[in-house]
Design an enzyme around this catalytic site. Structure first.
Site, short mmCIF file in Angstrom:
data_model
loop_
_atom_site.label_atom_id
_atom_site.label_comp_id
_atom_site.label_asym_id
_atom_site.label_seq_id
_atom_site.Cartn_x
_atom_site.Cartn_y
_atom_site.Cartn_z
N LYS A 146 -0.98 3.26 1.52
CA LYS A 146 0.22 2.46 1.26
C LYS A 146 -0.12 1.12 0.62
CE LYS A 146 2.64 4.58 5.16
NZ LYS A 146 3.26 5.59 4.35
N CYS A 147 -1.07 1.14 -0.29
CA CYS A 147 -1.58 -0.07 -0.93
C CYS A 147 -1.17 -0.08 -2.40
CB CYS A 147 -3.11 -0.07 -0.81
SG CYS A 147 -3.96 -1.42 -1.64
N GLY A 148 -1.07 -1.25 -2.98
CA GLY A 148 -0.79 -1.35 -4.40
C GLY A 148 -1.86 -0.72 -5.27
N PHE A 149 -3.05 -0.53 -4.71
CA PHE A 149 -4.16 0.08 -5.45
C PHE A 149 -4.32 1.57 -5.17
CE2 PHE A 149 -5.54 -4.43 -5.06
CZ PHE A 149 -5.62 -4.73 -6.41
N THR A 150 -3.41 2.15 -4.38
CA THR A 150 -3.54 3.55 -3.99
C THR A 150 -3.62 4.48 -5.19
OG1 THR A 150 -2.40 3.12 -1.90
CG2 THR A 150 -2.49 5.41 -2.62
#
Length: 160
Positions: free
Chosen positions: A34-38
């Site tokens: 659930k990360c912006g970098f996923t």
């Protein structure tokens, strides 16, 4: 102690060492669903698809230490990565990468490859460590570094 003696647990709960990866080029990454970098999982998988036969292994270690961005259980994490990004590279059980409960692998990595301004602590999800075929840590890359940007470095290591 070499990196290959480190004990890890696969995402399916099997205990092992990193010995099966000896002689390979490794990219070790702390991941989160659930990360912006996923979306980097897609690039990681593309690198794996392209270079696995030449000796690249990408090792994903889910981590929930940054803004609760990996809250799920291992089965949920595995399903998410496979369903949304087609991940087939080895994934491992959730770990801490910083602090008193940091996994020994990440203690080792951060002691041997410091970050910006010499810091040891991992600042966010998708920090990447590159290990050469001899088990030497040759690079540490920030979450802002897209995996594909490391392709030339990986190819050089694979050719050694």
């Amino acid at each position: 102690m070499s990196i290959y003696h480190m004990k890890v647990r696969t995402i399916t709960g099997k205990d092992m060492t990193l010995q099966p990866f000896a002689g390979k080029v490794l990219m070790i990454v702390n991941t989160a669903s659930k990360c912006g970098f996923t979306s980097q999982l897609k690039q990681l998988q593309e690198l794996y698809d392209t270079y696995q036969q030449e000796g690249l292994e990408i090792l994903g270690f889910p981590c929930n230490q940054f803004m609760n961005q990996e809250p799920g259980e291992e089965a949920d994490i595995q399903e998410f990565c496979e369903t949304n990004y087609g991940v087939t590279f080895p994934m491992f059980s959730k770990v801490d990468v910083n602090g008193k409960n940091a996994h020994p692998l990440f203690v080792y990595l951060t002691e041997h490859a410091k970050g910006m301004l010499g810091t040891k602590a991992i600042k966010w999800n998708f920090t990447k460590f590159i290990v050469d075929r001899n088990g030497e840590i040759v690079g540490r890359y920030s979450p802002n570094t897209n995996p594909k940007e490391l392709e030339d470095d990986i190819v050089k290591l694979l050719e050694q």
